[in-house]
Design an enzyme around this catalytic site. Structure first.
Site, PDB file in Angstrom:
ATOM      1  N   ASN A  96      17.119  11.129  25.159  1.00  0.00           N
ATOM      2  CA  ASN A  96      17.224   9.710  24.780  1.00  0.00           C
ATOM      3  C   ASN A  96      15.913   8.953  24.938  1.00  0.00           C
ATOM      4  OD1 ASN A  96      20.165   9.546  24.213  1.00  0.00           O
ATOM      5  ND2 ASN A  96      20.295  10.193  26.353  1.00  0.00           N
ATOM      6  N   LYS A 130       9.533   7.168  31.148  1.00  0.00           N
ATOM      7  CA  LYS A 130       8.935   5.892  30.730  1.00  0.00           C
ATOM      8  C   LYS A 130       7.410   6.030  30.646  1.00  0.00           C
ATOM      9  CE  LYS A 130      12.556   3.631  29.906  1.00  0.00           C
ATOM     10  NZ  LYS A 130      12.826   3.089  28.566  1.00  0.00           N
ATOM     11  N   TYR A 165      13.470   9.576  35.392  1.00  0.00           N
ATOM     12  CA  TYR A 165      13.548   8.429  34.476  1.00  0.00           C
ATOM     13  C   TYR A 165      12.169   7.763  34.365  1.00  0.00           C
ATOM     14  CZ  TYR A 165      14.366   3.453  33.456  1.00  0.00           C
ATOM     15  OH  TYR A 165      14.296   2.178  32.956  1.00  0.00           O
ATOM     16  N   SER A 207       9.190   0.685  32.367  1.00  0.00           N
ATOM     17  CA  SER A 207       9.911   0.314  33.596  1.00  0.00           C
ATOM     18  C   SER A 207       9.006   0.335  34.818  1.00  0.00           C
ATOM     19  CB  SER A 207      11.045   1.315  33.811  1.00  0.00           C
ATOM     20  OG  SER A 207      11.593   1.174  35.108  1.00  0.00           O
TER      21      SER A 207
HETATM   22  N1  LIG Z   1      17.738  -3.788  32.813  1.00  0.00           N
HETATM   23  C1  LIG Z   1      16.598  -3.658  33.507  1.00  0.00           C
HETATM   24  O1  LIG Z   1      16.410  -4.314  34.545  1.00  0.00           O
HETATM   25  C2  LIG Z   1      15.524  -2.723  33.020  1.00  0.00           C
HETATM   26  C3  LIG Z   1      15.600  -2.057  31.807  1.00  0.00           C
HETATM   27  N2  LIG Z   1      14.558  -1.256  31.394  1.00  0.00           N
HETATM   28  C4  LIG Z   1      14.607  -0.572  30.110  1.00  0.00           C
HETATM   29  O2  LIG Z   1      15.056  -1.461  29.114  1.00  0.00           O
HETATM   30  C5  LIG Z   1      15.845  -0.752  28.154  1.00  0.00           C
HETATM   31  C6  LIG Z   1      17.211  -1.410  28.026  1.00  0.00           C
HETATM   32  O3  LIG Z   1      17.830  -1.356  29.293  1.00  0.00           O
HETATM   33  P1  LIG Z   1      19.267  -2.029  29.546  1.00  0.00           P
HETATM   34  O4  LIG Z   1      19.540  -3.031  28.492  1.00  0.00           O
HETATM   35  O5  LIG Z   1      19.273  -2.451  30.971  1.00  0.00           O
HETATM   36  O6  LIG Z   1      20.203  -0.769  29.401  1.00  0.00           O
HETATM   37  P2  LIG Z   1      21.655  -0.706  28.737  1.00  0.00           P
HETATM   38  O7  LIG Z   1      22.233   0.618  29.104  1.00  0.00           O
HETATM   39  O8  LIG Z   1      22.414  -1.949  29.059  1.00  0.00           O
HETATM   40  O9  LIG Z   1      21.293  -0.708  27.192  1.00  0.00           O
HETATM   41  C7  LIG Z   1      20.726   0.423  26.553  1.00  0.00           C
HETATM   42  C8  LIG Z   1      21.339   0.525  25.186  1.00  0.00           C
HETATM   43  O10 LIG Z   1      20.727   1.622  24.526  1.00  0.00           O
HETATM   44  C9  LIG Z   1      21.731   2.324  23.820  1.00  0.00           C
HETATM   45  N3  LIG Z   1      21.307   3.716  23.694  1.00  0.00           N
HETATM   46  C10 LIG Z   1      21.048   4.607  24.678  1.00  0.00           C
HETATM   47  N4  LIG Z   1      20.676   5.765  24.162  1.00  0.00           N
HETATM   48  C11 LIG Z   1      20.701   5.632  22.814  1.00  0.00           C
HETATM   49  C12 LIG Z   1      20.435   6.514  21.723  1.00  0.00           C
HETATM   50  N5  LIG Z   1      20.076   7.779  21.933  1.00  0.00           N
HETATM   51  N6  LIG Z   1      20.535   6.008  20.466  1.00  0.00           N
HETATM   52  C13 LIG Z   1      20.927   4.739  20.252  1.00  0.00           C
HETATM   53  N7  LIG Z   1      21.218   3.863  21.243  1.00  0.00           N
HETATM   54  C14 LIG Z   1      21.113   4.322  22.511  1.00  0.00           C
HETATM   55  C15 LIG Z   1      23.005   2.201  24.664  1.00  0.00           C
HETATM   56  O11 LIG Z   1      24.171   2.363  23.872  1.00  0.00           O
HETATM   57  C16 LIG Z   1      22.859   0.785  25.231  1.00  0.00           C
HETATM   58  O12 LIG Z   1      23.529  -0.167  24.437  1.00  0.00           O
HETATM   59  C17 LIG Z   1      15.937   0.692  28.633  1.00  0.00           C
HETATM   60  O13 LIG Z   1      14.986   1.466  27.931  1.00  0.00           O
HETATM   61  C18 LIG Z   1      15.574   0.595  30.103  1.00  0.00           C
HETATM   62  O14 LIG Z   1      14.971   1.792  30.548  1.00  0.00           O
HETATM   63  C19 LIG Z   1      13.426  -1.100  32.143  1.00  0.00           C
HETATM   64  C20 LIG Z   1      13.316  -1.704  33.354  1.00  0.00           C
HETATM   65  C21 LIG Z   1      14.342  -2.573  33.897  1.00  0.00           C
HETATM   66  O1  LIG Z   2      14.131   0.555  35.071  1.00  0.00           O
HETATM   67  C1  LIG Z   2      15.045   0.016  35.651  1.00  0.00           C
HETATM   68  O2  LIG Z   2      14.778  -0.744  36.747  1.00  0.00           O
HETATM   69  C2  LIG Z   2      15.728  -1.683  37.258  1.00  0.00           C
HETATM   70  C3  LIG Z   2      15.293  -2.035  38.688  1.00  0.00           C
HETATM   71  O3  LIG Z   2      15.291  -0.856  39.443  1.00  0.00           O
HETATM   72  P1  LIG Z   2      16.124  -0.730  40.797  1.00  0.00           P
HETATM   73  O4  LIG Z   2      15.896   0.681  41.266  1.00  0.00           O
HETATM   74  O5  LIG Z   2      15.529  -1.728  41.727  1.00  0.00           O
HETATM   75  O6  LIG Z   2      17.563  -1.065  40.474  1.00  0.00           O
HETATM   76  C4  LIG Z   2      17.128  -1.088  37.187  1.00  0.00           C
HETATM   77  O7  LIG Z   2      18.084  -2.018  37.686  1.00  0.00           O
HETATM   78  C5  LIG Z   2      17.416  -0.715  35.737  1.00  0.00           C
HETATM   79  O8  LIG Z   2      18.712  -0.176  35.594  1.00  0.00           O
HETATM   80  C6  LIG Z   2      16.426   0.330  35.291  1.00  0.00           C
HETATM   81  O9  LIG Z   2      16.589   0.574  33.916  1.00  0.00           O
END
Ligand SMILES: NC(=O)C1=CN([C@@H]2O[C@H](COP(=O)(O)OP(=O)(O)OC[C@H]3O[C@@H](n4cnc5c(N)ncnc54)[C@H](O)[C@@H]3O)[C@@H](O)[C@H]2O)C=CC1
Ligand SMILES: O=C1O[C@H](COP(=O)(O)O)[C@@H](O)[C@H](O)[C@H]1O
Length: 257
Positions: free
Chosen positions: A84, A150, A146, A109
């Protein structure tokens, strides 16, 4: 100027923050392997990002790709991040070149650099008095597989910029939490990204001119150990939130926050 934007991973939390702030600001095409559950702006494409044909088709007529889709779990196993996060991200960059896209914004990330948080630096690193700052020029130092995925995405971006002239911004997102900073979690408060700062940061990535950038995506937290200077300089990011404006629970202690 409003742009035509393809948002991958649109059904997730970061997508929600971006669309919550910017739904009316750009022409959106949304892509996720999960179908939408709510109202959404623009067209929704249900596809997997490892499907090159579907991704190329979704990029037709698009100016900017904001690539969020992937497995976001710090504990995600190798087979999932390989498919992914690494294969999926390479498919996105390759399709962007084929489709003549100018700009790709990549959701990286904090976990790409999580092992700078050594035992001798923590927990002071997460506190206001500590002045240690990562600025985006340091080498990756992932804290899990993970984070390795990234760092690989950032390196793919570097390659597609240098070889194919794509403009690429990699955002090392901290901890996106809605409404208030994480409670009882100093690290999360140090790297908190509010929903409105998240939307504003991605708006700047969509609108600004740049070559290849790695920046940190956090609010202007007093506790921060990530510099915001490059995001300010290269993108014009002006965060408005700060986890210090909250009382450690969910109450605002600054009237203008
Ligand atoms: N939420 C956070 O605090 C952080 C998020 N990120 C990055 O931001 C991005 C989004 O994260 P979130 O919204 O929190 O995660 P999330 O899990 O809420 O959203 C990810 C979305 O990507 C879709 N997805 C996953 N694999 C897929 C594939 N192979 N093809 C099509 N769709 C796919 C899922 O269905 C989901 O809707 C990720 O890449 C994550 O690593 C990075 C650091 C922190
Ligand atoms: O990359 C990500 O980081 C956030 C923050 O990390 P954490 O280890 O402090 O929870 C995480 O919540 C998120 O799911 C992840 O995609």
């Amino acid at each position: 100027m409003a742009q035509s934007v393809l948002l991958t991973g649109a059904a997730g939390r970061v997508g929600d923050a971006i669309l919550g702030g910017l739904a009316d600001d750009h022409e959106w095409r949304l892509l996720d392997r999960d179908p939408p559950t709510d109202d959404h702006p623009g067209e929704f494409v249900v596809a997997d990002i490892t499907d090159g044909d579907a991704v190329r088709e979704a990029m037709d007529g698009i100016d900017v790709v904001v690539h969020l889709a992937g497995d976001p779990r710090p504990e995600a196993p190798w087979d999932s991040v390989l498919t992914n996060n690494i294969d999926g991200t390479q498919t996105i960059f390759e399709a962007a070149v084929d489709a003549g896209i100018e700009t790709v914004v990549f959701a990286s990330s904090n976990h790409a650099v999580g092992n700078y948080e050594t035992d001798d630096r923590t927990p002071d690193l997460y506190r206001e008095h500590d002045d240690y700052l990562l600025d985006g020029t340091e080498l990756p130092r992932p804290s899990n597989l993970y984070g390795v995925s990234k760092a690989a995405g950032e390196t793919l971006g570097r390659y597609y910029h240098d070889e194919h002239d794509l403009s690429v911004a990699c955002i090392r997102i901290g901890n996106l939490t809605e409404g208030h900073p994480p409670i009882d979690y100093e690290r999360g408060q140090a790297m908190w990204l509010s929903y409105r700062d998240c939307a504003h940061l991605f708006d700047r990535c969509i609108r600004a001119d740049y070559e290849y950038e790695i920046v940190y995506g956090i609010s202007d937290n007093d506790r921060k150990y990530y510099s915001l200077e490059r995001a300010r300089e290269a993108l014009g990011y002006e965060p408005r939130d700060n986890s210090a404006y909250y009382d450690g629970e969910d109450r605002v202690v600054e009237p203008d926050a």
